[in-house]
Design an enzyme around this catalytic site. Sequence first.
Site, PDB file in Angstrom:
ATOM      1  N   SER A  61      46.756  36.954  42.286  1.00 43.70           N
ATOM      2  CA  SER A  61      45.340  37.073  42.651  1.00 43.70           C
ATOM      3  C   SER A  61      44.489  35.943  42.095  1.00 43.70           C
ATOM      4  O   SER A  61      43.580  35.453  42.762  1.00 43.70           O
ATOM      5  CB  SER A  61      44.788  38.420  42.166  1.00 43.70           C
ATOM      6  OG  SER A  61      45.473  39.461  42.810  1.00 43.70           O
ATOM      7  N   ARG A 184      42.806  45.313  30.344  1.00 42.66           N
ATOM      8  CA  ARG A 184      41.610  44.507  30.636  1.00 42.66           C
ATOM      9  C   ARG A 184      40.434  45.397  31.033  1.00 42.66           C
ATOM     10  O   ARG A 184      39.417  44.929  31.513  1.00 42.66           O
ATOM     11  CB  ARG A 184      41.907  43.494  31.750  1.00 42.66           C
ATOM     12  CG  ARG A 184      42.198  44.095  33.100  1.00 42.66           C
ATOM     13  CD  ARG A 184      42.380  43.027  34.174  1.00 42.66           C
ATOM     14  NE  ARG A 184      42.826  43.668  35.405  1.00 42.66           N
ATOM     15  CZ  ARG A 184      43.426  43.025  36.393  1.00 42.66           C
ATOM     16  NH1 ARG A 184      43.667  41.732  36.296  1.00 42.66           N
ATOM     17  NH2 ARG A 184      43.791  43.668  37.490  1.00 42.66           N
TER      18      ARG A 184
END
Length: 492
Positions: A61, A184
């Site tokens: 990504s 994250r």
Amino acid sequence: MKQKCVLIITDGIGYNKNSKFNAFEAAKKPSYEKLFKEVPNSLLKTSGLAVGLPEGQMGNSEVGHMCIGSGRIIYQNLVRINKAIENKELEKNENLQKLLAKCKRVHIIGLYSDGGVHSMDTHFKAMLEICAKNGNEVFAHAITDGRDVSPKSGLNFIKDLKGFCENLGVHFATLCGRFYAMDRDKRWDRVKEYYECLLGKAYKVPNLLEYLQKSYDENVTDEFIKAAQNENYKGMREEDGIIFINFRNDRMKQLVEVLNSKDFKEFEREKIFENLLTMSVYDDKFKLPVLFEKEKIENTLAQVISKAGLSQLHTAETEKYAHVTFFFNGGKEELLENETRVLIPSPKVKTYDEKPQMSAFEVCDAVKKGIEKGEDFIVVNFANGDMVGHTGDFNAAIKAVEAVDTCLGEIIECAKKHDYAFIITSDHGNCEAMQDEKGNLLTNHTTFDVFVFVQAKGVSKIKDNMGLSNIAASVLKILDLEIPKEMNEALF
């Protein structure tokens, strides 16, 4: 040709001619069926040299969005680091030499696999070797993957690392799954477990390889391995040096903050460390030395649109928000003039097979509002194909594709009503290959091509052999803006 434009990135949906274990093929997808029949479409390359990665390396990504947003192929850190190891530039790196001279004991931390998305096992080994040959006492802290590579591939990787450490005279200190060490999403309880482990306060075992096998026996796979330490490891000292070998930033930032930030308030810490060195720039707010500085990327799609005085909306849910902002804008965090960002929170579930639609419908609403408001350009990411693909749950992945398909239908209808052009593509594949021929789960990205659809005035055909780096120029052509010389040609 001048039209406003929506760019839709359907993360993790690629083209696989084999329909077996292919969630995209298995899904009910009326919007896609209509697109294939009615809209000019083709296939784009999203892996290897087409996106600045080594040949055969699957895309991801970060790389995909940077390629789309910058309109060019940027040689990724993975390729830059490989070259620096080959030509011995890495060992001469000034920041590395300073750390090794200052700190007798050095800890190497990173994801240990050959996934190439966040890190590379060869980089980890090269760093161990450089530090050991320099005469430092070296500690290896391996984070197991199971996400960008298969869920139980860790055993072979860790066996390899253990042997390598023994040959070099390096301590193999700790082991932990990326679910904890590389969170994250501000789940600080996970990061805390890993922090305690680095300090020498985790579960102690005589053999980390045997511990990994025991975890498998208890149905815990690589991504979810609980933090454990070798019984001889006594923990980090404040004067030690710490080197992070992950070259991708987003899943290392929280750990660096916990180890280094004086302002951190999420949990009590016993020690803070000053001698940190990161492979790349993890965040500009960390005033830390790095091994590979950012390459400056100017004249990105977002910059050109902003300079022209046009408005733009960037939207996604939490999991992919950084991709449509930071990465899409060429590695820059700052908001541009006339740029609006809308962050939709991802659902708070342990893994996304529990809620395959994720926050797609809320993201879809944000796009429709943007169209109704008259934004000149909108970029949106639907995370489902990738994030649910990573779970390995085939039925959940089918539902994920179906949710995206529903959203596409709504956005296309809204776009047509307001005379918007649209481009639909993916940054890489994932959910179109959920198992291999032997029935093993595939949770990683694929190297397959992805679809691209372009509905715009005057466009009837898409050129062959195009890639993600050809999208930015296509958007500018639709908006009737000048294409900068740094960008690759348009798709049409």
